[in-house]
Design a protein around this motif. Structure first.
Motif, PDB file in Angstrom:
ATOM      1  N   THR A 171       6.019 -25.867 -64.775  1.00  0.00           N
ATOM      2  CA  THR A 171       5.616 -26.242 -66.124  1.00  0.00           C
ATOM      3  C   THR A 171       4.107 -26.168 -66.275  1.00  0.00           C
ATOM      4  O   THR A 171       3.590 -25.798 -67.336  1.00  0.00           O
ATOM      5  CB  THR A 171       6.109 -27.662 -66.450  1.00  0.00           C
ATOM      6  OG1 THR A 171       7.509 -27.744 -66.206  1.00  0.00           O
ATOM      7  CG2 THR A 171       5.833 -28.006 -67.900  1.00  0.00           C
ATOM      8  N   LEU A 203       3.351 -22.677 -66.842  1.00  0.00           N
ATOM      9  CA  LEU A 203       3.828 -22.296 -68.164  1.00  0.00           C
ATOM     10  C   LEU A 203       2.866 -22.765 -69.253  1.00  0.00           C
ATOM     11  O   LEU A 203       2.488 -22.004 -70.149  1.00  0.00           O
ATOM     12  CB  LEU A 203       5.222 -22.870 -68.392  1.00  0.00           C
ATOM     13  CG  LEU A 203       5.959 -22.424 -69.654  1.00  0.00           C
ATOM     14  CD1 LEU A 203       6.247 -20.934 -69.575  1.00  0.00           C
ATOM     15  CD2 LEU A 203       7.239 -23.211 -69.828  1.00  0.00           C
ATOM     16  N   MET A 204       2.446 -24.010 -69.166  1.00  0.00           N
ATOM     17  CA  MET A 204       1.489 -24.538 -70.135  1.00  0.00           C
ATOM     18  C   MET A 204       0.143 -23.851 -70.019  1.00  0.00           C
ATOM     19  O   MET A 204      -0.600 -23.743 -71.004  1.00  0.00           O
ATOM     20  CB  MET A 204       1.326 -26.043 -69.931  1.00  0.00           C
ATOM     21  CG  MET A 204       2.517 -26.871 -70.365  1.00  0.00           C
ATOM     22  SD  MET A 204       2.775 -26.819 -72.150  1.00  0.00           S
ATOM     23  CE  MET A 204       1.224 -27.486 -72.741  1.00  0.00           C
ATOM     24  N   LEU A 221      -1.274 -21.160 -72.437  1.00  0.00           N
ATOM     25  CA  LEU A 221      -1.979 -21.453 -73.683  1.00  0.00           C
ATOM     26  C   LEU A 221      -3.412 -20.928 -73.666  1.00  0.00           C
ATOM     27  O   LEU A 221      -4.012 -20.768 -74.729  1.00  0.00           O
ATOM     28  CB  LEU A 221      -1.990 -22.964 -73.938  1.00  0.00           C
ATOM     29  CG  LEU A 221      -0.763 -23.565 -74.621  1.00  0.00           C
ATOM     30  CD1 LEU A 221      -0.898 -25.072 -74.679  1.00  0.00           C
ATOM     31  CD2 LEU A 221      -0.591 -22.996 -76.006  1.00  0.00           C
ATOM     32  N   THR A 281       5.875 -22.385 -74.866  1.00  0.00           N
ATOM     33  CA  THR A 281       5.369 -23.670 -74.394  1.00  0.00           C
ATOM     34  C   THR A 281       6.094 -24.841 -75.058  1.00  0.00           C
ATOM     35  O   THR A 281       6.290 -25.891 -74.443  1.00  0.00           O
ATOM     36  CB  THR A 281       3.866 -23.770 -74.666  1.00  0.00           C
ATOM     37  OG1 THR A 281       3.616 -23.510 -76.055  1.00  0.00           O
ATOM     38  CG2 THR A 281       3.092 -22.777 -73.827  1.00  0.00           C
ATOM     39  N   SER A 340       9.428 -25.438 -73.282  1.00  0.00           N
ATOM     40  CA  SER A 340       9.322 -26.088 -71.970  1.00  0.00           C
ATOM     41  C   SER A 340       9.340 -27.601 -72.066  1.00  0.00           C
ATOM     42  O   SER A 340       9.594 -28.284 -71.071  1.00  0.00           O
ATOM     43  CB  SER A 340       8.032 -25.634 -71.269  1.00  0.00           C
ATOM     44  OG  SER A 340       6.899 -26.154 -71.944  1.00  0.00           O
ATOM     45  N   VAL A 354       0.694 -32.751 -71.539  1.00  0.00           N
ATOM     46  CA  VAL A 354       0.460 -31.687 -72.513  1.00  0.00           C
ATOM     47  C   VAL A 354      -0.971 -31.750 -73.051  1.00  0.00           C
ATOM     48  O   VAL A 354      -1.645 -30.728 -73.200  1.00  0.00           O
ATOM     49  CB  VAL A 354       1.486 -31.778 -73.670  1.00  0.00           C
ATOM     50  CG1 VAL A 354       1.080 -30.878 -74.832  1.00  0.00           C
ATOM     51  CG2 VAL A 354       2.861 -31.385 -73.175  1.00  0.00           C
ATOM     52  N   THR A 382      -3.576 -28.777 -72.401  1.00  0.00           N
ATOM     53  CA  THR A 382      -4.184 -28.081 -73.527  1.00  0.00           C
ATOM     54  C   THR A 382      -5.696 -28.084 -73.419  1.00  0.00           C
ATOM     55  O   THR A 382      -6.365 -27.066 -73.658  1.00  0.00           O
ATOM     56  CB  THR A 382      -3.749 -28.726 -74.851  1.00  0.00           C
ATOM     57  OG1 THR A 382      -2.321 -28.726 -74.936  1.00  0.00           O
ATOM     58  CG2 THR A 382      -4.323 -27.980 -76.043  1.00  0.00           C
ATOM     59  N   VAL A 392       7.477 -16.621 -72.322  1.00  0.00           N
ATOM     60  CA  VAL A 392       6.060 -16.471 -71.988  1.00  0.00           C
ATOM     61  C   VAL A 392       5.806 -15.143 -71.281  1.00  0.00           C
ATOM     62  O   VAL A 392       4.790 -14.479 -71.510  1.00  0.00           O
ATOM     63  CB  VAL A 392       5.589 -17.653 -71.117  1.00  0.00           C
ATOM     64  CG1 VAL A 392       4.186 -17.416 -70.590  1.00  0.00           C
ATOM     65  CG2 VAL A 392       5.630 -18.936 -71.930  1.00  0.00           C
TER      66      VAL A 392
END
Length: 358
Positions: free
Chosen positions: A101, A104-105, A108, A140, A143, A161, A165, A289
Motif C-alpha cells: 500500500t 501504491l500510495m 501519487l 489510490t 486501495s 494517507v 500524500t 496504477v
C-alpha cells in the motif's frame, strides 16, 4: 520511456526502491517499531553517499574545476532539506501502512510531478497523461476500501494517507528542483552529489541534536542497529545515487515510472518473503496504477498521427499525396496568390467551362 543509455539507471533505481520498504519492515521489532533512530539512519546514508561520490570522482580521473559561488552552494540546500524531511517521513508512514500500500500510495507523486511540471517548469501535459492521472487517483482510492472496516483501522489509514500524500508532494518537489539543478549547468555529476549530500549531513546532524541528543549521549550513535538496519542504510545510499543519476541523465518521468514498476515487485516480494497475501482491492488497485503508469508514458504523438491519418484521408494533387488539410491549405494559398483562381471557382462552373470548350 527510458532509452537504452538511461535504462541501467532506471533499473537500478527500480530495484533499490523495491527493497527499501521491505528492508525497513525487516528491521522493525515485534511491535512494528524501529529500535534505531531514523534520523541517525538517514545521516549515515548521507555519509555513505558522499563517500561513494568521492570514490567515484577520484577513480573517474576527471579534471574538475571548482568554480562555485555562495548562491549556487546554497541552492543545493533546498532539495537536501526536502529530502531530509521526506526520508524521515517514510519511517513513520511504514508504521501505519503495509509495504504494498505504501508503494501504491507513492504513485501519487506522478500527480504532483505532472502538476509541478505544468506550473513550475511550464511543461505541457497531453490528454493521455491527464487520463493517466485520473486513473492513478482511482487506483489510490481503491486501495483504501479494505481498511475502512473498523474505527482503529480507519484512523490509522487516514493518518497514513495524509503522511503519504505529503511525502509524495515533497518527493515531486525535491525531484523537480534537483533535476533543474543537475541539468542547468554541465558540472561534474559526482561534485553535484557531494554538494547536495553535504547539506543533507548538516540537516541530519541538526535533527539528531534537536531530537536525539539524550539518546546519543547515553546509548551512542549506533544504538539499536542490527543487520537489517545496516542494510537499510546501504540501500538508501545506493538508492539516492541511482535517483540522482536518473534525474541527471533522464528525467522525473523516468523516476516515477521506476516507482510504478517497484510497486509490482514489492507486492511479489511481500508474498514470497513475508507470507502476506494482498486483498482483492489491493490487487485491483495495483492493476489500475500499473495501467496508469503505462498510460502516462504513452507516446501521444504516435496516437495523434494514427488518428490524423484515419480522419484525414490522402488525396493526389499534381502527382503528390496530400491529406485533406494539406489540400485545403494548397487551395487557400493558390487563392491568395492568384486572386480568384480556378481553384476557388465552384465545381459546376468549371464543369460548364470544360463543356463549352468541347
Amino acid at each position: 520511456m527510458p532509452t537504452s543509455s538511461q535504462s541501467p539507471y532506471v533499473l537500478a533505481g527500480m530495484t533499490l526502491m523495491t527493497l527499501q520498504p521491505m528492508l525497513v519492515l525487516l528491521s522493525q521489532n515485534a511491535e512494528g517499531k524501529t529500535d534505531y533512530s531514523s534520523i541517525t539512519c538517514t545521516l549515515l546514508s548521507e555519509v555513505a553517499k558522499i563517500a561513494l561520490s568521492l570514490c567515484m570522482l577520484v577513480t573517474s580521473g576527471a579534471k574538475v574545476s571548482v568554480k562555485l559561488d555562495m548562491r549556487e552552494v546554497v541552492e543545493y540546500s533546498v532539495p537536501a532539506f526536502i529530502y531530509f524531511i521526506n526520508n524521515n517521513l517514510v519511517f513513520l508512514i511504514l508504521t501505519h501502512m503495509d509495504a504494498t500500500t505504501f508503494q501504491l500510495m507513492s504513485q501519487l507523486k506522478i500527480v504532483f510531478t505532472g502538476l509541478l511540471f505544468r506550473i513550475v517548469l511550464r511543461r505541457q501535459l497531453t490528454f493521455h497523461q491527464y487520463i493517466a492521472i485520473w486513473m492513478l487517483a482511482c487506483g489510490t482510492a481503491t486501495s483504501q476500501i479494505a481498511p475502512c472496516r473498523g474505527e482503529t483501522d480507519v484512523a490509522n489509514s487516514m493518518w497514513a494517507v495524509m503522511l503519504s500524500t505529503t511525502s509524495c508532494l515533497l518527493s515531486a518537489l525535491g525531484g523537480i528542483y534537483s533535476e533543474k539543478l543537475f541539468k542547468r549547468k554541465q558540472d561534474d555529476f559526482y561534485l553535484q552529489n557531494i554538494l547536495m549530500y553535504s547539506w543533507g549531513i548538516a540537516f541530519n546532524i541538526f535533527g539528531i541534536l534537536l531530537y536525539d541528543t539524550g539518546a546519543l549521549l547515553t546509548e551512542g550513535l549506533f544504538a539499536g542497529f542490527n543487520f537489517w538496519a545496516c542494510m537499510v542504510v546501504t540501500n538508501n545510499a545506493l538508492n539516492g545515487l541511482a535517483i540522482s543519476a536518473i534525474l541527471k541523465y533522464a528525467d522525473n518521468i523516468a523516476r516515477v515510472y521506476a516507482h510504478a514498476a517497484s510497486m509490482l515487485l514489492t507486492m511479489f516480494l511481500s508474498i514470497v518473503l513475508l507470507g502476506t497475501f494482498p486483498s482483492p482491492q489491493l490487487v485491483i488497485a495495483t492493476a489500475i496504477v500499473a495501467a496508469s503508469a503505462v498510460q502516462y508514458n504513452f507516446k501521444a504523438e504516435e496516437s495523434g498521427e494514427q488518428t490524423h491519418r484515419r480522419l484525414a484521408p490522402e488525396h493526389v494533387l499534381n502527382g503528390e499525396k496530400k491529406s485533406s488539410l494539406a489540400l485545403l491549405q494548397t487551395v487557400a494559398t493558390a487563392y491568395d496568390v492568384k486572386g480568384e483562381s480556378q481553384a476557388s471557382r465552384p465545381h459546376h462552373f468549371l464543369h460548364n467551362e470544360e463543356a463549352k470548350k468541347k
